[in-house]
Design an enzyme around this catalytic site. Structure first.
Site, PDB file in Angstrom:
ATOM      1  N   ASN A 319      17.814  36.329  55.184  1.00 38.63           N
ATOM      2  CA  ASN A 319      19.179  36.713  55.521  1.00 38.63           C
ATOM      3  C   ASN A 319      19.546  37.987  54.779  1.00 38.63           C
ATOM      4  O   ASN A 319      18.905  38.356  53.793  1.00 38.63           O
ATOM      5  CB  ASN A 319      20.191  35.590  55.285  1.00 38.63           C
ATOM      6  CG  ASN A 319      20.268  35.141  53.836  1.00 38.63           C
ATOM      7  OD1 ASN A 319      20.033  35.910  52.915  1.00 38.63           O
ATOM      8  ND2 ASN A 319      20.614  33.884  53.623  1.00 38.63           N
ATOM      9  N   GLU A 320      20.563  38.642  55.271  1.00 35.75           N
ATOM     10  CA  GLU A 320      20.864  39.984  54.779  1.00 35.75           C
ATOM     11  C   GLU A 320      21.350  40.007  53.332  1.00 35.75           C
ATOM     12  O   GLU A 320      21.252  41.031  52.649  1.00 35.75           O
ATOM     13  CB  GLU A 320      21.878  40.686  55.687  1.00 35.75           C
ATOM     14  CG  GLU A 320      23.175  39.953  55.896  1.00 35.75           C
ATOM     15  CD  GLU A 320      23.157  39.086  57.145  1.00 35.75           C
ATOM     16  OE1 GLU A 320      24.202  38.995  57.801  1.00 35.75           O
ATOM     17  OE2 GLU A 320      22.109  38.488  57.454  1.00 35.75           O
ATOM     18  N   GLN A 321      21.874  38.886  52.845  1.00 38.59           N
ATOM     19  CA  GLN A 321      22.377  38.861  51.470  1.00 38.59           C
ATOM     20  C   GLN A 321      21.268  38.954  50.437  1.00 38.59           C
ATOM     21  O   GLN A 321      21.555  39.151  49.259  1.00 38.59           O
ATOM     22  CB  GLN A 321      23.211  37.597  51.232  1.00 38.59           C
ATOM     23  CG  GLN A 321      24.600  37.623  51.852  1.00 38.59           C
ATOM     24  CD  GLN A 321      24.618  37.261  53.324  1.00 38.59           C
ATOM     25  OE1 GLN A 321      23.572  37.046  53.941  1.00 38.59           O
ATOM     26  NE2 GLN A 321      25.801  37.181  53.904  1.00 38.59           N
TER      27      GLN A 321
END
Length: 517
Positions: A319-321
Site C-alpha cells: 500500500n502507498e503508506q
C-alpha cells in the site's frame, strides 16, 4: 526538551499560520490530541483564524476526528490534502465555499515534503498530467474560492511536467510512539511511518516549529538509534498522550506494527454479492511474483480473495503508506497491513510507484467514460480527492479498475466523467494496459475507449449491459463469457493456475515501459 499539554501547544498556532500535519487515514500516526486541542481553542476563543492546513494524506474517522476537529467556519482559510474522504466535514466546507480547497496527488505531496526540507524550488514530476490536477483542467481545485495556482505546467528537455509549489510552514505536527528526554522520536508501535522526518525538516528549514505527540517519554539513551524517525534536534515541544491509540479503531495491534507475525490466511471470506464477483475477477489477473497495490474500496477485496485462494504469499501486496508484503487492511483501517515484510517511509514507496515498480494496480472507480477516463475524486455532490490514486494509476504497468456497472440504478459507465482522475488518452499514449472490471462485464482500454471483452453468464448484452451504460462501447469480435468459477461459491482454483503458470492473458503486463516521472 520542553514538554507541554496539548492545550498549551495549541496556543502556539497563530492567526493566518500554515499548519503542516503528519498522519494517515483512520488514525494511523495522526496527532489527534493536538488537533482536538486546536479545535477546542477555536470553539472557546475564536482563535486561531484563517489557518492553512496541509496534510499529504486524508485524516479522520469519517466523522469528527482528525482534520474534522478543524472543520469550523472561520478556523480554516485553505486546506490542501490528498483526500477529504476521511473528513467529510472538510469536504462540506469546500462544497459550501467556506474554504479554499485543493486535493493533490498524495504521493506528490509526500515527495514535496522532501523538496521543502532541502530548500529546493518544488517538485517536478509527470504525475498528474492530463488529470484534474493539470492546470489546463482544474489545477487540483475543489472550490471556486481556490484561485491560487499551486501546480504549474512546465517544459524540460522537450517534455511536459507538472511543478508542485512548496509551502511556507509555520507549525508542524508529527506523531510517534515514544520520545526520549532529548526529544528523539521513535515510531516502533505505529502502523505506518509516512514522511514524519521530512515534515519536521521542512518546518525547520522554513523557520517553523515542530510539535511532537507521543504516548510516553523514556530515559535518555534508551531508544535504539535506528528506531528514531525524527531526531530531537528537529523537535521544539513534546505533548504526551498516554491514551494514544494506534489507529482510531485499534488500540494496539502487534501485527500492524510488525512485532507479531500472524496467519495471513485468516482474512475473512468475502460474502456473496457483486463485490465478491468483482474482486474474484480482478484476482484472475494475478500472476506468480506480481508486485501489486490495492486501492481503497472494492479493490481491497483482492486481499480477501487471494487469502481464500491460498495465493497471498505467492504475490506481493503493497500500500502507498509504505507497507510491503503481508495483508493490507481495509475499511477505516486502510493504510495499515497485517504482518508486512517491510515498512518504508511513504515518499520512498511513491518513488517506487512513480518509477514503474508496480506490475499490477487494483483500483476502484466511481465512474468511467467513453474515452476511458476514470473518476474517483469528485462525483455525485461529493468531494473525495484522489489520495494515492493518480500516482498509482499513472505509474503501474497495468491497472485493473473495479466497480459495479450501476449504483442505485444509475450508470457508472457515463459519456463523460465529472472529474478526470485518470486519463484514458494519456494511458493509451504510454502503452499502458487497462481493464475495467464489473460484476456484469469486463472492458479493456482499446484504441477508441473501453472495449467490451467479457460478459457474465446468462446476461443479455442489450438489456443488461449496453442498456445500463451511458455510452455504447466497442465490442470485441472475440467477446466471451466471464469464467463460471468466478461466480461459484467455492475456490476458483487460482492457486493451481499460478503454480502451473497458466494465468489469464487479458493484460499485456509488461507492455508499458518504465518512464521517469
Amino acid at each position: 526538551m520542553r514538554r507541554m499539554t496539548a492545550q498549551e501547544a495549541a496556543l502556539l498556532l497563530r492567526d493566518g499560520d500554515t499548519l503542516l500535519i503528519g498522519g494517515s487515514g483512520g488514525g494511523h500516526a495522526v496527532p489527534d490530541a493536538l488537533l482536538a486541542a486546536i479545535g477546542k481553542r477555536f470553539r472557546e476563543t475564536g482563535s486561531p483564524r484563517q489557518v492553512t492546513a496541509v496534510h499529504p494524506v486524508g485524516l479522520g474517522d469519517g466523522k469528527t476526528r482528525g482534520a474534522g476537529h478543524l472543520a469550523q467556519d472561520g478556523l480554516l482559510k485553505r486546506v490542501v490534502s490528498g483526500t477529504f474522504v476521511n473528513s467529510p466535514a472538510i469536504a462540506r466546507l469546500a462544497l459550501d465555499e467556506k474554504i479554499e480547497a485543493y486535493t493533490l496527488p498524495q504521493g506528490s505531496m509526500s515527495q514535496l515534503m522532501r523538496e521543502m526540507a532541502a530548500g529546493r524550488p518544488g517538485l517536478m514530476t509527470r504525475i498528474g498530467l492530463h488529470s484534474f490536477v493539470d492546470p489546463r483542467l482544474e489545477g487540483g481545485r475543489q472550490s471556486k474560492r481556490a484561485t491560487e495556482d499551486l501546480v504549474e505546467l512546465t517544459q524540460f528537455r522537450g517534455e511536459e511536467y507538472l511543478f508542485y509549489k512548496p509551502f511556507k510552514v509555520d507549525v508542524a505536527l508529527v506523531r510517534g510512539s515514544a520520545a526520549d528526554e532529548d526529544g528523539n522520536i521513535s515510531m516502533e508501535h505505529e502502523a505506518v511511518t509516512l514522511e514524519m522526518l521530512s515534515i519536521a525538516q521542512a518546518a525547520r528549514r522554513n523557520g517553523g516549529i515542530v510539535i511532537a505527540q507521543v504516548k510516553k517519554v523514556v530515559p535518555r539513551g534508551s531508544l535504539h538509534p535506528k528506531m528514531v524517525k525524527v531526531p530531537g534536534i528537529l523537535v521544539d515541544a513534546l505533548v504526551i498522550d498516554p491514551d494514544q491509540w494506534q489507529t482510531f479503531e485499534t488500540e494496539d495491534s502487534a501485527a500492524y506494527s510488525g512485532h507479531l507475525r500472524v496467519a495471513l490466511e485468516d482474512i475473512p471470506r468475502l460474502p456473496a454479492g457483486p463485490r465478491r464477483v468483482v474482486a474474484r475477477r480482478g484476482a484472475c489477473e494475478l500472476f506468480e511474483g506480481a508486485i501489486c497495490n490495492l486501492g481503497s474500496g472494492i479493490s481491497t477485496g483482492i486481499a480477501n480473495v487471494a487469502a481464500e485462494e491460498g495465493v497471498l504469499r505467492r504475490v506481493c501486496l503493497t500500500n502507498e503508506q509504505g507497507n510491503i508484503g503481508g495483508a493490507p487492511a481495509s475499511g477505516n483501517e486502510a493504510g495499515a497491513a497485517r504482518s508486512p515484510d517491510a515498512q518504508i517511509d511513504q515518499p520512498y514507496q511513491f518513488d517506487f510507484y512513480d518509477g514503474g515498480g508496480l506490475d499490477l494496480a487494483f483500483l476502484s472507480f466511481a465512474e468511467f467514460d467513453a474515452v476511458g477516463n476514470v473518476n474517483v475524486s469528485r462525483f455525485g455532490g461529493r468531494i473525495v480527492g484522489p489520495g494515492g490514486f493518480v500516482n498509482i494509476s499513472q505509474g503501474a504497468k497495468a491497472v485493473v479498475f473495479g466497480g459495479t456497472l450501476t449504483a442505485n440504478g444509475a450508470p457508472k459507465a457515463v459519456r463523460q466523467v465529472e472529474q478526470v482522475t485518470f486519463s484514458g488518452t494519456f494511458a493509451r499514449e504510454r502503452g499502458q494496459s487497462v481493464l475495467y472490471v464489473t460484476e456484469r462485464a469486463v472492458f479493456r482500454l482499446g484504441d477508441d475507449g473501453p472495449e467490451l471483452i467479457e460478459i457474465a453468464p446468462g446476461l443479455d448484452l442489450e438489456a443488461d449491459i449496453l442498456g445500463v451504460m451511458g455510452f455504447c462501447p466497442s465490442i470485441s469480435p472475440a467477446l466471451r463469457e466471464m469464467e463460471a468459477p468466478i461466480f461459484a461459491d467455492g475456490p476458483m482454483g487460482l492457486n493451481a493456475r499460478l503454480r502451473s503458470g497458466t494465468v489469464r492473458a487479458t493484460l499485456s503486463r509488461f507492455a508499458m515501459p518504465v518512464v521517469a516521472q
